[in-house]
Design a protein around this motif. Structure first.
Motif, PDB file in Angstrom:
ATOM      1  N   THR A 168       0.836  -1.200   0.000  1.00  0.00           N
ATOM      2  CA  THR A 168       0.000   0.000   0.000  1.00  0.00           C
ATOM      3  C   THR A 168       0.870   1.250   0.000  1.00  0.00           C
ATOM      4  O   THR A 168       1.871   1.325   0.720  1.00  0.00           O
ATOM      5  N   THR A 226       0.796   5.279   0.778  1.00  0.00           N
ATOM      6  CA  THR A 226       0.017   6.242   1.549  1.00  0.00           C
ATOM      7  C   THR A 226       0.440   7.655   1.206  1.00  0.00           C
ATOM      8  O   THR A 226       1.631   7.948   1.077  1.00  0.00           O
ATOM      9  N   LYS A 275      -4.895   5.812   0.881  1.00  0.00           N
ATOM     10  CA  LYS A 275      -4.128   4.568   0.880  1.00  0.00           C
ATOM     11  C   LYS A 275      -4.471   3.804  -0.394  1.00  0.00           C
ATOM     12  O   LYS A 275      -5.595   3.346  -0.571  1.00  0.00           O
ATOM     13  N   THR A 321      -3.817   0.722  -3.108  1.00  0.00           N
ATOM     14  CA  THR A 321      -3.301  -0.644  -3.193  1.00  0.00           C
ATOM     15  C   THR A 321      -3.779  -1.279  -4.485  1.00  0.00           C
ATOM     16  O   THR A 321      -4.920  -1.084  -4.897  1.00  0.00           O
ATOM     17  N   ASP A 374      -9.532   4.326   1.322  1.00  0.00           N
ATOM     18  CA  ASP A 374      -8.870   3.266   0.574  1.00  0.00           C
ATOM     19  C   ASP A 374      -9.207   3.424  -0.905  1.00  0.00           C
ATOM     20  O   ASP A 374     -10.379   3.548  -1.272  1.00  0.00           O
TER      21      ASP A 374
END
Length: 287
Positions: free
Chosen positions: A118, A120, A159, A161, A274
């Motif tokens: 991930t 950030t 974040k 991913t 996210d």
């Protein structure tokens, strides 16, 4: 479930006219895209006693790669069978690709599932909205803005991913594994076995978000250009139904991908969002 054609491009996601900002309005007819991450096998069938090899590709043009993902950026890499799984630990860089090799111990179908670490960052609320739209989900950004779901604070933590999957065959026959769930926060799971696909068939694929079917999500899909084919390909946009399933008409043989993006507030942290990417790669045989 709706199926629409996007503008011709290099495997890119379409950007539709969305009232996000004046700048986005000016770009509403332009096709923009993110650097997606795909797992592309060197072959879809491997000998039972042979070595399996796949490539991690990152670019805006499927299935090419502009730069290699460093092995230390891979958070998890697994080979999932019908009844168990193995960790993939032989990771290296080959040119502009991440190379993953493994020697399976038994025959059967396998799901290759890879998740990157991930990343950030801090972003303004308007920046998050713009990012979601430009990275391939303008309809999601539009809905969040319309429903008042976007963050109202001056700054949030973002974040990001990326998750990627493909499905390969080890040896002849063996137990099926295409429906096995890797447990990624955002995951594309075939409902029909990709190994049986022929040109003219339809692939059903389910999108899971945090383990539950995600309805009304826009998925994008496209085929790689055949060797010697200089014609531009049109991507398809398909939408998941109430069960999270979308159906993709596979109109030509060759290498295909399905990809999507979803963003939502994090479950465990305030003022954190996210942003999740998911892709899956499969092959369709000629009829």
């Amino acid at each position: 479930m709706r199926t629409t054609r996007s503008r011709p491009g290099r495997g890119r996601r379409p950007l539709t006219a969305v009232a996000l900002t004046a700048g986005l309005l000016a770009l509403s007819t332009v096709t923009l895209s993110a650097h997606d991450f795909w797992i592309v096998p060197t072959a879809f069938v491997f000998a039972a006693d042979g070595a399996l090899e796949v490539r991690g590709q990152t670019s805006t043009a499927f299935p090419t790669s502009l730069s290699a993902v460093a092995p230390n950026r891979v958070a998890e890499a697994r080979l999932i069978g019908a009844t168990g799984e193995e960790r993939l630990g032989d990771l290296s860089v080959s040119g502009t690709s991440l190379r993953i090799r493994h020697r399976p111990t038994t025959p059967g179908q396998r799901v290759v599932a890879v998740g990157l670490a991930t990343r950030t960052s801090r972003a303004a609320s308007s920046g998050l909205k713009r990012y979601i739209a430009l990275e391939g989900a303008p309809e999601l950004a539009q809905r969040y803005e319309r429903d008042g779901l976007l963050p109202t604070t001056d700054s949030i933590t973002q974040k990001t991913t990326k998750f990627a999957k493909t499905i390969v065959e080890v040896g002849g026959g063996g137990p099926r594994a295409f429906g096995r769930i890797a447990g990624h926060p955002l995951e594309l799971v075939p409902v029909t076995d990709p190994a049986t696909l022929r040109a003219g068939d339809t692939l059903a694929v389910q999108l899971l978000f945090r383990g539950r079917p995600l309805a009304g999500a826009h998925l994008h899909a496209g085929a790689a250009a055949a060797e010697g084919d200089s014609a531009k390909r049109q991507d398809l946009s398909i939408v998941t139904g109430s069960d999270g399933v979308a159906r993709l008409p596979v109109d030509r043989p060759g290498l295909w991908n399905v990809r999507t993006l979803h963003a939502a507030p994090a479950e465990s942290a305030a003022d954190t969002w996210d942003v999740l990417f998911a892709t899956i790669v499969f092959h369709a045989a000629a009829r």
